[in-house]
Design a protein around this motif. Structure first.
Motif, short mmCIF file in Angstrom:
data_model
loop_
_atom_site.label_atom_id
_atom_site.label_comp_id
_atom_site.label_asym_id
_atom_site.label_seq_id
_atom_site.Cartn_x
_atom_site.Cartn_y
_atom_site.Cartn_z
N GLU A 88 0.76 5.74 -1.15
CA GLU A 88 0.10 6.89 -1.74
C GLU A 88 1.18 7.84 -2.26
O GLU A 88 2.15 8.14 -1.56
N GLN A 125 0.85 -1.17 0.00
CA GLN A 125 0.00 0.00 0.00
C GLN A 125 0.90 1.24 0.00
O GLN A 125 1.86 1.30 0.77
N ARG A 152 -7.67 13.59 -0.73
CA ARG A 152 -6.53 14.26 -0.10
C ARG A 152 -6.88 15.70 0.25
O ARG A 152 -6.53 16.19 1.33
N ARG A 179 -3.71 6.36 -4.74
CA ARG A 179 -3.55 5.29 -3.74
C ARG A 179 -3.32 3.99 -4.49
O ARG A 179 -4.14 3.58 -5.31
N TRP A 207 -3.02 12.77 -6.82
CA TRP A 207 -2.68 11.84 -5.74
C TRP A 207 -3.29 10.48 -6.04
O TRP A 207 -4.47 10.39 -6.39
#
Length: 923
Positions: free
Chosen positions: A477, A475, A519, A491, A489
């Protein structure tokens, strides 16, 4: 041929050497895969002629028994469940029980049919097992006779062939035989004559419990058919003995017919095993004749549809087919008829069970032809695929839901081979960055080139941990650049789904999600959270300052307390209060807190940006802020000096009292967006409170100091209402009192040498005068009441000064003001000019305070509320207490904008408080 002399009997035992010299086919049945492999290798190593077929289930053993010429069956019943009797109780092969010594319970059902038992425990077991196999194969130990007996019962009705006749006495002595028994029975030595039949049979039969049971049956049931198995050099021989008692005239002999049924027995045993396999098959088996009628089906086919086999045999296929499915089945038959080279075809059909429910079944059709090659029916192998179809449908639905979810959530999917760095991006992945799939190379570097340089190391480190197996789920970002050059942005979530034999990740799949808006919301929430925390801090500072400033005696002490408390609260790292110096509104830092590096001079002296921030707050009377709200270039407006100190937020807070700005409180913080939103509003409250405190300090100083600063302001402008009225009627006007009635003010003038009614009317003609009336009048003077929006007196109080006199006489307006020695003269002049445009400061001197000013501690007015003092003063000035009264209660109440009962209530309470103060009576 038949003769009277008995053939010599040659008794021969089982010969292991002969058995060992031929191939031995062994079927080894064991649910333990490790044991199967060990025994297979061990037996092959011990004797090259031993061939082992290892199987794990009884069904597989049954199939091997039917399809091969089995010499011996070796099995461990542990974990196999019920052992079919047809597998162990036939005369085709001996059975060796090979199991643990503790497994007697599972072996109990097999032990009676076993020729021997070999323990599975200990070393060297494959060698011992091999010797035992050779021994039982040589001795042809019969495991059980039940299946064999069933097979022989069918043979009795067949034509006699391969048969000899023997006449026996009661003791088994052979009196006559149509052929030599030793020649007919393969296991006997044909060079010896057989004199006693049962002794010869004892020699031929294995010396086992099964062999002894067979011999006992031969002797005890001399006239009943008895089937036996005797060992041969190449294969076991099956014999059927039938006895017939002869008449007494024959000398009490018994005619024994001995027939070789080896081929028949083997064929029947194999058929029985095949029938068992058909019945036990998990797939349904059935046949249809050329009319589509079911003429055979096994248990599995019938039970799956809720029937017994007997219920379906003779019924047409439509009995079990769902409506409309017959045509599908017939189309499959037609396909096979048109393509004779095809052996079979498969079709999925829907069957209807007996209870009306439906099942999806896959049918493999094989056509059946008669001896002339004509179609005579078909063989069907049916497999229930309902659950598979349900799973496929669920998978399809799940896939559709997943696609809808991915599309609805705007999730892009990537498929990456970490070993080759090949990557597949789907349309949503590329689309969220403004590309098509054809515009991006399917490679890892494509992704890396799009990631923001400041985020790439962190993202690649997370991917390396995934590749190395240090984490199950990746994971991260980060920002990625779109085709238009914007930054979004993202993820990124992924997981390794495939590893090679070397433990290397070779396939990882993940999703991309655009979280730019999220975000922004998070940043807004974080700013709001920080803002609330700061707001709480500001409120706490305000509460703290309310108590701390109550005892401040001077302006400097007040400013110092404010700066120190603000810095101590962690709201900011630097605070100072700047005041005006000179007539050009330039600001000078008077009080500073938190300036360890002595940077204030640089901030306000050498940096025009910071000076402009403070001066804007001074001029506008509104809080001014500059702060970094996410854009690195935003705070550049705050100036180089602030950036060098690490500051990211700045605020200039005017210290306001009414319309007067006493100075500016400047604060700096190293956090971005530290003074946004409601914080600026709270700072405005803080500035008003400090401004009020500064004014209050001046007022206290003015009352307590022996000397004061006296300022005289004059103006000859004829448009000033007081000057205009004085000139018009040649009179002298002097302001004797003012009362704040909110939202307006009442101003009381004494009129000397002029008509009061005319003066009042003239003053009311000016727009800034809302109303006028003569309160009282005599021959020498009169009092006129004016209602105005603002007064000089109230403005002066805001800057810590008080008005001593306001006089209009001989064309000139003169105003005398008293203020503390350290008062801001410029602020006082601004307050006067704001009310009287064009007025000028004509004199400034130090003067003694009048001796008639009441002491602040003993002044009885301290016992009155602001509203009580306002009502009481207005009543006095309007002549309410004169006699006769110049103003009655109703007029006074109307002037104050209150009801008459309320007026009387205020007056009674004010009078009582004054009387209590005068006579020092506790209320």
């Amino acid at each position: 041929m038949i003769g009277n002399d008995l053939d010599d009997v040659a008794v021969a035992g089982a010969r292991q050497a002969d058995a060992a010299s031929r191939d031995i086919e062994v079927v080894y049945l064991d649910s333990d895969a490790t044991a199967r492999e060990q025994i297979r290798e061990g037996l092959a190593d011990h004797h090259a002629d031993i061939t082992v077929t290892s199987v794990a289930t009884t069904d597989a053993a049954l199939e091997a028994a039917v399809s091969t010429d089995v010499s011996c069956l070796v099995l461990d019943p542990t974990g196999l469940g019920d052992i079919p009797a047809a597998l162990v109780s036939n005369d085709r092969y001996p059975v060796v029980l090979y199991t643990d010594a503790t497994a007697t319970n599972s072996a109990a059902a097999v032990v009676d049919d076993a020729a021997t038992v070999v323990s599975k425990q200990g070393d060297g077991q494959p060698l011992l097992l091999a010797e035992k196999i050779i021994s039982v194969v040589s001795a042809s130990a019969d495991r059980t006779e039940s299946a064999f007996r069933d097979a022989l019962s069918e043979i009795e009705s067949r034509a006699e062939a391969n048969e000899i006749a023997v006449l026996l006495a009661d003791d088994g002595t052979v009196h006559w035989s149509s052929e030599s028994v030793s020649v007919f029975v393969d296991s006997l030595d044909d060079t010896r004559q057989v004199e006693r039949f049962y002794d010869a049979m004892q020699t031929a039969l294995p010396d086992t419990s099964s062999g002894r049971r067979q011999l006992q049956r031969l002797q005890s049931t001399s006239t009943e058919p008895v089937a036996i198995r005797v060992s041969g050099s190449d294969r076991d021989q099956y014999l059927l003995r039938r006895g017939h008692e002869l008449p007494a005239a024959a000398g009490g002999l018994t005619l024994v017919l001995l027939r070789d049924i080896t081929d028949t027995a083997r064929r029947d045993a194999r058929t029985a095993l095949l029938d068992l396999m058909v019945e036990r098959a998990q797939d349904g088996l059935y046949t249809l004749d050329e009319r589509g009628v079911i003429d055979f089906c096994n248990e599995s086919f019938a039970s799956n549809l809720g029937y017994e086999p007997t219920e379906l045999c003779g019924e047409h296929a439509t009995t079990v087919l769902a409506p409309g499915e017959l045509s599908t089945g017939q189309a499959t038959v037609e396909t096979l008829l048109e393509a004779p080279e095809r052996e079979s075809a498969t079709a999925d059909l829907t069957f209807r069970r007996k209870d009306g429910t439906e099942r999806k079944v896959s049918i493999n059709h094989t056509l059946i032809h008669d001896e002339n090659g004509n179609y005579s029916g078909l063989l069907g192998v049916a497999r229930d695929i309902t659950e598979r179809c349900d799973r496929e449908r669920e998978y399809q639905e799940m896939t559709e839901r997943l696609n809808f979810a991915l599309e609805g959530a705007e999730l892009g999917v990537w498929d990456w081979n970490p070993k080759t760095n090949a990557v597949t991006f789907d349309e949503r992945w590329t689309g969220m960055l403004g590309y098509t799939t054809d515009e991006l190379e399917p490679h890892y570097e494509t992704w890396a080139d799009l990631v923001h340089p400041d985020d790439l190391d962190r993202a690649e480190q997370a991917l390396e941990e995934l590749k190395a197996g240090e984490t199950d789920l990746y994971q991260c970002e980060f920002r990625m650049q779109t085709k238009d050059g914007d930054w979004r942005w993202i993820r990124d979530i992924g997981k390794v789904f495939q590893w090679n034999d070397d433990g290397e990740a070779i396939r990882a799949v993940g999703i991309h999600q655009d979280i730019t808006d999220e975000r922004k919301r998070q940043n807004a929430i974080e700013r709001q959270r920080d803002e609330l925390a700061t707001l709480n801090g500001v409120n706490m500072v305000i509460q703290d300052l309310i108590h701390a400033l109550g005892g401040a005696a001077t302006r400097r002490e007040t400013a110092k307390t404010v700066c120190e408390r603000v810095v101590e609260s962690d709201l900011c790292e630097l605070a100072w209060i700047a005041e005006r110096a000179g007539a050009n509104d330039s600001l000078v830092p008077k009080t500073v807190a938190g300036d360890d590096g002595a940077c204030v001079d640089d901030l306000i002296g050498g940096d025009g940006t910071n000076r402009a921030l403070c001066e804007t707050a001074l001029v506008t009377g509104a809080v001014q802020t500059i702060q970094d709200c996410g854009d690195p270039t935003e705070f550049k407006r705050c100036g180089a000096a602030a950036r060098e100190q690490g500051f990211k937020s700045a605020a200039a807070i005017p210290l306001v009292q009414g319309n007067t700005v006493h100075g500016v409180l400047c604060v700096y913080a190293d956090q971005p967006a530290a003074f946004s939103g409601r914080i600026a509003e709270s700072f405005a409250v803080l500035g008003e409170m400090v401004g009020y405190t500064l004014a209050a300090v001046h007022n206290r100083q003015l009352l307590s100091d022996d000397t004061a600063l006296e300022l005289t302001f004059e103006s000859e402008r004829p448009d000033i209402p007081l000057v205009s009225a004085a000139n018009a009627y040649g009179c002298r006007l002097e302001v004797i009192e003012s009362v704040e009635t909110k939202p307006t003010h009442l101003l009381y003038l004494s009129v000397h040498g002029g008509p009061p009614d005319a003066v009042a009317a003239h003053l009311c003609s000016h727009t800034e005068v809302l109303g006028s009336r003569v309160v009282r009048s005599d021959e020498a003077s009169a009092v006129v009441e004016l209602q105005v929006t603002e007064t000089v007196q109230s403005l002066l109080l805001d800057v810590g000064a008080r008005c001593r006199t306001i006089v209009a006489d001989d064309g000139t307006l003169s105003i005398t003001v008293e203020a503390p020695q350290d008062a801001d003269s410029r602020a006082i002049q601004d307050a006067v000019s704001d009310r009287m445009p064009g007025i000028a400061l004509t004199a400034k001197q130090e003067c003694e305070q009048p001796s008639d000013i009441p002491d602040a501690e003993t002044d009885p007015r301290n016992h009155l509320t602001e509203r009580q003092e306002e009502v009481l003063r207005t009543a006095f000035l309007t002549g309410y207490y004169g006699w006769p009264r110049d103003t009655n209660a109703e007029q006074l109440a109307e002037r104050l904008g209150i009801a008459s009962p309320t007026l009387h209530q205020h007056l009674r309470r004010a009078q009582r408080n004054l009387i209590d103060a005068v006579f020092e009576i506790d209320s």
